[in-house]
Design a protein around this motif. Structure first.
Motif, PDB file in Angstrom:
ATOM      1  N   ARG A 198       0.848  -1.196   0.000  1.00  0.00           N
ATOM      2  CA  ARG A 198       0.000   0.000   0.000  1.00  0.00           C
ATOM      3  C   ARG A 198       0.882   1.243   0.000  1.00  0.00           C
ATOM      4  O   ARG A 198       1.226   1.764   1.059  1.00  0.00           O
ATOM      5  N   PRO A 199       1.273   1.715  -1.176  1.00  0.00           N
ATOM      6  CA  PRO A 199       2.019   2.973  -1.221  1.00  0.00           C
ATOM      7  C   PRO A 199       1.164   4.091  -0.649  1.00  0.00           C
ATOM      8  O   PRO A 199      -0.004   4.232  -1.007  1.00  0.00           O
ATOM      9  N   SER A 200       1.748   4.864   0.254  1.00  0.00           N
ATOM     10  CA  SER A 200       0.921   5.798   1.009  1.00  0.00           C
ATOM     11  C   SER A 200       1.430   7.233   0.938  1.00  0.00           C
ATOM     12  O   SER A 200       0.890   8.048   0.215  1.00  0.00           O
ATOM     13  N   ARG A 201       2.495   7.536   1.659  1.00  0.00           N
ATOM     14  CA  ARG A 201       2.960   8.915   1.792  1.00  0.00           C
ATOM     15  C   ARG A 201       4.175   9.186   0.914  1.00  0.00           C
ATOM     16  O   ARG A 201       5.014   8.299   0.705  1.00  0.00           O
ATOM     17  N   ILE A 202       4.271  10.426   0.435  1.00  0.00           N
ATOM     18  CA  ILE A 202       5.359  10.808  -0.468  1.00  0.00           C
ATOM     19  C   ILE A 202       6.081  12.028   0.086  1.00  0.00           C
ATOM     20  O   ILE A 202       5.450  12.950   0.600  1.00  0.00           O
ATOM     21  N   SER A 220       6.779  -0.093  12.013  1.00  0.00           N
ATOM     22  CA  SER A 220       5.446  -0.578  11.684  1.00  0.00           C
ATOM     23  C   SER A 220       4.482   0.562  11.361  1.00  0.00           C
ATOM     24  O   SER A 220       4.405   1.558  12.084  1.00  0.00           O
ATOM     25  N   ASN A 221       3.775   0.402  10.244  1.00  0.00           N
ATOM     26  CA  ASN A 221       2.721   1.308   9.803  1.00  0.00           C
ATOM     27  C   ASN A 221       3.224   2.747   9.604  1.00  0.00           C
ATOM     28  O   ASN A 221       2.777   3.675  10.289  1.00  0.00           O
ATOM     29  N   PRO A 222       4.091   2.970   8.629  1.00  0.00           N
ATOM     30  CA  PRO A 222       4.598   4.326   8.359  1.00  0.00           C
ATOM     31  C   PRO A 222       3.585   5.156   7.565  1.00  0.00           C
ATOM     32  O   PRO A 222       3.844   5.604   6.447  1.00  0.00           O
ATOM     33  N   VAL A 223       2.430   5.377   8.169  1.00  0.00           N
ATOM     34  CA  VAL A 223       1.323   6.051   7.496  1.00  0.00           C
ATOM     35  C   VAL A 223       1.381   7.570   7.694  1.00  0.00           C
ATOM     36  O   VAL A 223       0.627   8.319   7.085  1.00  0.00           O
ATOM     37  N   ILE A 224       2.301   8.028   8.530  1.00  0.00           N
ATOM     38  CA  ILE A 224       2.421   9.450   8.852  1.00  0.00           C
ATOM     39  C   ILE A 224       3.305  10.128   7.813  1.00  0.00           C
ATOM     40  O   ILE A 224       4.328   9.565   7.410  1.00  0.00           O
ATOM     41  N   ASN A 251      20.335  15.871   3.731  1.00  0.00           N
ATOM     42  CA  ASN A 251      19.866  14.735   2.936  1.00  0.00           C
ATOM     43  C   ASN A 251      19.505  13.547   3.826  1.00  0.00           C
ATOM     44  O   ASN A 251      19.884  12.407   3.564  1.00  0.00           O
ATOM     45  N   ARG A 252      18.750  13.846   4.852  1.00  0.00           N
ATOM     46  CA  ARG A 252      18.225  12.810   5.732  1.00  0.00           C
ATOM     47  C   ARG A 252      16.711  12.841   5.727  1.00  0.00           C
ATOM     48  O   ARG A 252      16.104  13.918   5.709  1.00  0.00           O
ATOM     49  N   ILE A 253      16.117  11.653   5.754  1.00  0.00           N
ATOM     50  CA  ILE A 253      14.665  11.507   5.698  1.00  0.00           C
ATOM     51  C   ILE A 253      14.218  10.837   6.991  1.00  0.00           C
ATOM     52  O   ILE A 253      14.813   9.837   7.429  1.00  0.00           O
ATOM     53  N   TYR A 254      13.167  11.372   7.587  1.00  0.00           N
ATOM     54  CA  TYR A 254      12.702  10.889   8.885  1.00  0.00           C
ATOM     55  C   TYR A 254      11.307  10.276   8.730  1.00  0.00           C
ATOM     56  O   TYR A 254      10.370  10.941   8.278  1.00  0.00           O
ATOM     57  N   ILE A 255      11.213   8.994   9.108  1.00  0.00           N
ATOM     58  CA  ILE A 255       9.971   8.237   8.971  1.00  0.00           C
ATOM     59  C   ILE A 255       9.382   7.995  10.358  1.00  0.00           C
ATOM     60  O   ILE A 255       9.981   7.320  11.194  1.00  0.00           O
ATOM     61  N   ILE A 306      12.609  10.494  -4.833  1.00  0.00           N
ATOM     62  CA  ILE A 306      11.245  10.465  -4.329  1.00  0.00           C
ATOM     63  C   ILE A 306      11.139   9.305  -3.344  1.00  0.00           C
ATOM     64  O   ILE A 306      11.570   8.177  -3.640  1.00  0.00           O
ATOM     65  N   TYR A 307      10.568   9.564  -2.185  1.00  0.00           N
ATOM     66  CA  TYR A 307      10.452   8.553  -1.139  1.00  0.00           C
ATOM     67  C   TYR A 307       8.972   8.268  -0.883  1.00  0.00           C
ATOM     68  O   TYR A 307       8.180   9.180  -0.643  1.00  0.00           O
ATOM     69  N   VAL A 308       8.605   6.981  -0.962  1.00  0.00           N
ATOM     70  CA  VAL A 308       7.214   6.557  -0.813  1.00  0.00           C
ATOM     71  C   VAL A 308       7.125   5.516   0.292  1.00  0.00           C
ATOM     72  O   VAL A 308       7.792   4.476   0.229  1.00  0.00           O
ATOM     73  N   THR A 309       6.310   5.787   1.304  1.00  0.00           N
ATOM     74  CA  THR A 309       6.139   4.808   2.375  1.00  0.00           C
ATOM     75  C   THR A 309       5.137   3.744   1.961  1.00  0.00           C
ATOM     76  O   THR A 309       4.206   3.999   1.202  1.00  0.00           O
ATOM     77  N   ASN A 310       5.331   2.536   2.474  1.00  0.00           N
ATOM     78  CA  ASN A 310       4.462   1.408   2.186  1.00  0.00           C
ATOM     79  C   ASN A 310       3.969   0.855   3.519  1.00  0.00           C
ATOM     80  O   ASN A 310       4.743   0.283   4.295  1.00  0.00           O
ATOM     81  N   THR A 311       2.669   1.031   3.790  1.00  0.00           N
ATOM     82  CA  THR A 311       2.147   0.677   5.106  1.00  0.00           C
ATOM     83  C   THR A 311       1.878  -0.808   5.282  1.00  0.00           C
ATOM     84  O   THR A 311       1.676  -1.268   6.410  1.00  0.00           O
ATOM     85  N   VAL A 312       1.875  -1.574   4.201  1.00  0.00           N
ATOM     86  CA  VAL A 312       1.715  -3.026   4.314  1.00  0.00           C
ATOM     87  C   VAL A 312       3.069  -3.696   4.494  1.00  0.00           C
ATOM     88  O   VAL A 312       3.235  -4.608   5.320  1.00  0.00           O
ATOM     89  N   LYS A 313       4.063  -3.241   3.748  1.00  0.00           N
ATOM     90  CA  LYS A 313       5.397  -3.830   3.805  1.00  0.00           C
ATOM     91  C   LYS A 313       6.283  -3.194   4.875  1.00  0.00           C
ATOM     92  O   LYS A 313       7.399  -3.678   5.110  1.00  0.00           O
ATOM     93  N   ASP A 314       5.796  -2.109   5.520  1.00  0.00           N
ATOM     94  CA  ASP A 314       6.598  -1.384   6.507  1.00  0.00           C
ATOM     95  C   ASP A 314       7.959  -1.008   5.923  1.00  0.00           C
ATOM     96  O   ASP A 314       9.017  -1.332   6.472  1.00  0.00           O
TER      97      ASP A 314
END
Length: 350
Positions: free
Chosen positions: A143-147, A184-188, A197-201, A156-164
């Motif tokens: 489930r691709p969710s947040r960009i 788990s559940n990176p839906v935020i 150049n750091r990304i925070y999940i 481009i960074y895309v979170t996947n809430t099913v695959k964590d």
């Protein structure tokens, strides 16, 4: 230095979704995600008056803007389309099918490409902003969710809430170049420091924050918080990251993290149902308390409160040129169709 102050309160109606500003045209756009038929309202930020409403698809919660082309992109969660609005005429010029259940949208202003995830199709559609056509479709299983986009590196960074996990896309080739396991559940919605150049999940169901090195596409040391998370924002200028752990029905903490060491340097208690917003120009941290309907402003370095606005709480957007912040206040509902909602304009100090 002058303190932040409210300079206008603009009456409106309905529930607010996303709010964004076009600093070039000095227009502010906010969605009204009605189930049957959503719309986007347009605010003239010079006169502080709503000048029109543009009909879009059902459950159109999010929006993206390319200030240079003056185009506004509004995905419909229910219809699986993206409405393209001409910012000069305030009219929908085309509607692009992409796929159902869209959780976010990303606009790369430098390349004029728009990225739209579909949870049902398990894809990321890449729209060419020049032709308003889907240039390519990238499969992302789960489930691709947040960009979030780093325009400096064209990643481009895309979170996947099913695959964590987080998929990393090369914006030149539109290929997935890495898949990084996170919590788990990176839906935020993630946060990014484009300077380091750091990304925070922020992991909604894990008790740690995931930090990614964008140069190596490797996971750095997880930041142990001991709590679940609800929001994350970053100030690239000070290299500080702020994470909220307050949930809808429980109080929590605000964590201030050093972006160089990924260590917690300060904490503060938060009430339940809060929202975070950072103004990097002033280094002011805005915290909306939805339960008590107020917004407090803090010095983001000391976490000392410098202002408080009663009857102001909601989604926020910044016009970096005018240093004005727009807050969509839900108000008190009379029924499902009408409410005493407002847009509050805050002049932040410079």
């Amino acid at each position: 230095m002058a303190l932040p102050r409210v300079i206008s309160t603009i009456p409106s109606t309905g529930e607010y979704g996303d709010i964004q500003a076009n600093p070039i045209t000095n227009r502010v756009y906010f969605t009204n995600p009605d189930v049957e038929g959503g719309n986007v309202r347009v605010l003239n930020a010079i006169t502080n008056k709503i000048i029109t409403s543009v009909n879009v698809g059902r459950r159109s919660y999010y929006l993206g803007i390319n200030p240079h082309t003056n185009r506004i992109y509004v995905p419909s969660f229910r219809d699986g389309t993206v409405s393209v609005i001409n910012g000069r005429t305030n009219r929908v010029i085309t509607t692009i099918p992409v796929g159902l259940y869209i959780d976010s949208i990303g606009v790369n202003v430098r390349t004029n490409l728009i990225y739209v995830p579909s949870a049902v199709n398990e894809t990321l559609s890449v729209i060419d902003g020049r032709t308003n056509r889907v240039r390519t479709t990238i499969p992302i299983k789960g489930r691709p969710s947040r960009i979030i986009i780093n325009e400096r590196t064209n990643r481009i960074y895309v979170t996947n809430t099913v695959k964590d996990s987080v998929s990393v896309i090369n914006g030149s080739t539109q290929a997935v170049i890495a898949t990084i396991k996170v919590g788990s559940n990176p839906v935020i919605p993630p946060a990014i420091n484009t300077i380091t150049n750091r990304i925070y999940i922020s992991n909604n169901l894990s008790r740690y924050l995931s930090a990614i090195d964008g140069s190596t596409n490797k996971l750095l040391r997880n930041v142990q918080l001991g709590r679940l998370q609800s929001e994350v924002v970053a100030n690239p200028r000070t290299n500080r990251v702020y994470v909220a752990s307050a949930q809808i029905e429980s109080a929590g903490k605000l964590f201030m993290i050093n972006g160089s060491t990924n260590r917690i340097i300060s904490t503060m208690m938060l009430p339940d149902s809060t929202g975070l917003f950072i103004n990097p120009n002033t280094n002011h941290l805005f915290i909306s308390d939805f339960t008590n309907n107020k917004t407090s402003v803090y010095n983001a370095s000391t976490l000392k409160r410098i202002a408080m606005f009663p009857s102001v709480a909601g989604i926020m957007a910044l016009n970096p040129r005018t240093n004005r912040i727009y807050v969509g206040n839900y108000g008190s509902w009379d029924d499902k169709k009408n409410s005493a909602s407002t847009i509050t304009v805050i002049q932040d100090s410079v």
